[in-house]
Design an enzyme around this catalytic site. Structure first.
Site, PDB file in Angstrom:
ATOM      1  N   PHE A 279       0.865  -1.184   0.000  1.00 32.49           N
ATOM      2  CA  PHE A 279       0.000   0.000   0.000  1.00 32.49           C
ATOM      3  C   PHE A 279       0.897   1.228   0.000  1.00 32.49           C
ATOM      4  CE2 PHE A 279      -2.355   3.486   1.905  1.00 32.49           C
ATOM      5  CZ  PHE A 279      -3.543   3.441   1.194  1.00 32.49           C
TER       6      PHE A 279
ATOM      7  N   LYS B 155       2.745   9.910   8.169  1.00 30.60           N
ATOM      8  CA  LYS B 155       2.073   9.462   9.393  1.00 30.60           C
ATOM      9  C   LYS B 155       2.753   9.994  10.673  1.00 30.60           C
ATOM     10  CE  LYS B 155      -0.853   5.897   7.595  1.00 30.60           C
ATOM     11  NZ  LYS B 155      -0.588   5.154   6.375  1.00 30.60           N
TER      12      LYS B 155
ATOM     13  N   ASP C 144       9.260   2.500   1.564  1.00 32.19           N
ATOM     14  CA  ASP C 144       8.083   3.222   2.033  1.00 32.19           C
ATOM     15  C   ASP C 144       7.968   2.969   3.536  1.00 32.19           C
ATOM     16  OD1 ASP C 144       5.603   4.113   2.808  1.00 32.19           O
ATOM     17  OD2 ASP C 144       4.520   3.300   1.086  1.00 32.19           O
TER      18      ASP C 144
HETATM   19  C1  LIG Z   1      -0.754   5.432   4.925  1.00 28.35           C
HETATM   20  C2  LIG Z   1       0.272   4.973   3.986  1.00 28.35           C
HETATM   21  C3  LIG Z   1       0.548   5.665   2.794  1.00 28.35           C
HETATM   22  C4  LIG Z   1      -0.276   6.845   2.336  1.00 28.35           C
HETATM   23  O1  LIG Z   1      -0.171   7.909   3.223  1.00 28.35           O
HETATM   24  P1  LIG Z   1      -1.304   9.060   3.200  1.00 28.35           P
HETATM   25  O2  LIG Z   1      -0.789  10.051   4.206  1.00 28.35           O
HETATM   26  O3  LIG Z   1      -2.584   8.409   3.587  1.00 28.35           O
HETATM   27  O4  LIG Z   1      -1.344   9.621   1.844  1.00 28.35           O
HETATM   28  C5  LIG Z   1       1.586   5.221   2.005  1.00 28.35           C
HETATM   29  N1  LIG Z   1       2.314   4.158   2.364  1.00 28.35           N
HETATM   30  C6  LIG Z   1       2.083   3.470   3.496  1.00 28.35           C
HETATM   31  C7  LIG Z   1       2.965   2.312   3.855  1.00 28.35           C
HETATM   32  C8  LIG Z   1       1.050   3.839   4.344  1.00 28.35           C
HETATM   33  O5  LIG Z   1       0.801   3.137   5.451  1.00 28.35           O
END
Ligand SMILES: *Cc1c(COP(=O)(O)O)cnc(C)c1O
Length: 395
Positions: free
Chosen positions: A133, A247, A218
């Site tokens: 994700f 986050k 990520d």
């Molecule tokens: C939440 C998340 C995203 C996206 O972040 P947003 O602030 O919601 O755009 C991307 N990568 C990972 C691993 C995430 O958990």
């Protein structure tokens, strides 16, 4: 005429029937006064819990001085946060965004520009992993590629391919000289707290080094202290070329960043990218304070210690309720319980015990407590989860 039968908020979320009014540390207080133990932290965002005094101060001090100037000018708080991130990571440089998705967008653009400027524009494909994700923009869903994210939204952006999670042979076979980059979450969050073993991260780094492909981590969910290291990849002793952060970095204020080495970032010259809000004074004042607290070695050691306490408790819980929980996963304060019953049943049963958890894919529930949670609160969480699981076990 308005259609009064259509919800005034676009109904893209399945929300729990709760409205919180206040937060204190690891607790959320409902409008009706009920106190919930918050093992969601706003999906890993409120790293220092709710209403942390240092963050309230940082935000209010900045709010009284200056909210926004745009990136037409220098922003001292942004410079301070960038310096701290560069000091504590592999990175030479940072670009600030408002979200993880925007951090992904820049990571993709950076990779494309890198190979364009290197005179190898045929290197376009970015390899990603099943279950990943990376956000909800067109590039982010195209990268992750799952039917759940992409169905109905075609045409997707070209230039992404997904490989099976943790399959080194598939990776080696796929990594030819058309591959521009590989993107991976060291621990998949939405995918169900799936930890990529250290040996895979090392193998990935070696494979990318062989072909020159850029490696993107990520760490939007697993970073910022959550695993007991500032960033999760530090456990494996390898570094990426580009990393997405968001986050936890803003502690609840919208903030993200794309970090990179000078090598990867060099083509991103003036005018090649921008953001109106990204790195604004309010966000960076809070982010700098979060970074100061979370990067302290004693704070991280404490997270690691609490993580192992949590792990022991959760193993015990799984052993007591084999008809409800089949496996414990994760690292530090990023824990997943793979369920036997539907994961949403366990989330709902926990909510009935005033404990909040987050569902994830692969029938997992996620526990992402604030990094500041106390040992007593962790024990309380286990007690409540135990009662919740009992309501789902056959008598
Ligand atoms: C939440 C998340 C995203 C996206 O972040 P947003 O602030 O919601 O755009 C991307 N990568 C990972 C691993 C995430 O958990």
């Amino acid at each position: 005429m308005n259609d009064a039968s259509f919800p005034s908020i676009l109904p893209t979320y399945a929300r729990a029937p709760l409205s919180f009014e206040r937060g204190e540390g690891a607790w959320l207080i409902e409008r009706d006064g009920r106190r919930f133990l918050d093992m969601t932290s706003g999906i890993g965002v409120n790293a220092l819990g709710h209403a942390h005094p240092a963050l309230v101060d940082a935000l209010s001090e900045q709010a009284a001085k200056l909210w926004h100037t745009s990136n037409l000018f220098n922003i001292p708080a942004q410079e301070a946060l960038a310096a701290a991130l560069v000091e504590h990571t592999f990175a030479d440089t940072a670009f600030f965004t408002n979200s993880g998705t925007e951090a992904l967008e820049l990571a993709v653009k950076m990779v494309r520009k890198f190979w364009h400027d290197a005179g190898a524009p045929q290197r376009q494909t970015i390899l990603a992993f099943e279950g990943a994700f990376h956000g909800r923009s067109m590039a982010a869903i195209s990268a992750a590629g799952s039917a759940k994210l992409t169905t109905g939204f075609g045409p997707l952006l070209p230039g992404f391919r997904q490989l099976p999670f943790g399959d080194h042979d598939a990776l080696t076979a796929a990594l030819d000289d058309t591959i521009a980059a590989v993107i991976v979450e060291p621990i998949q969050g939405e995918g169900g707290i799936r930890v990529l073993p250290d040996v895979c991260l090392k193998g990935l780094r070696e494979a990318c080094d062989r072909t020159g492909a850029l490696l993107i981590f990520d760490e939007v969910q697993c970073g910022m202290g959550r695993t007991g290291r500032l960033f999760a990849h530090e456990w494996a002793g390898v570094t990426p070329d580009i990393m997405m952060v968001a986050k936890g970095i803003g502690g609840g204020f919208p903030l993200g960043a794309t970090l990179a080495t000078a090598h990867a970032a060099a083509p991103m010259t003036a005018g090649t990218h921008g953001s109106t809000y990204g790195g604004n004074p309010l966000a960076c004042a809070v982010g700098a304070r979060v970074m100061e607290i979370v990067s302290a070695p004693a704070f991280l050691a404490e997270v690691a210690r609490k993580g192992s306490t949590l792990w022991q408790h959760l193993e015990g819980l799984a052993a007591t309720h084999p008809q409800v929980i089949e496996e414990v996963r994760g690292e530090g304060l990023m824990a997943g319980l793979k369920c036997v019953v539907p994961n949403t049943d366990l989330v709902a049963a926990a909510r009935d015990q005033n404990l909040l958890a987050v569902p994830a894919a692969d029938n997992v529930i996620r526990l992402l407590p604030p990094l500041t949670i106390t040992e007593e609160e962790l024990s309380e969480a286990i007690y409540r989860l135990d009662r919740a699981a009992s309501t789902l076990s056959p008598a």
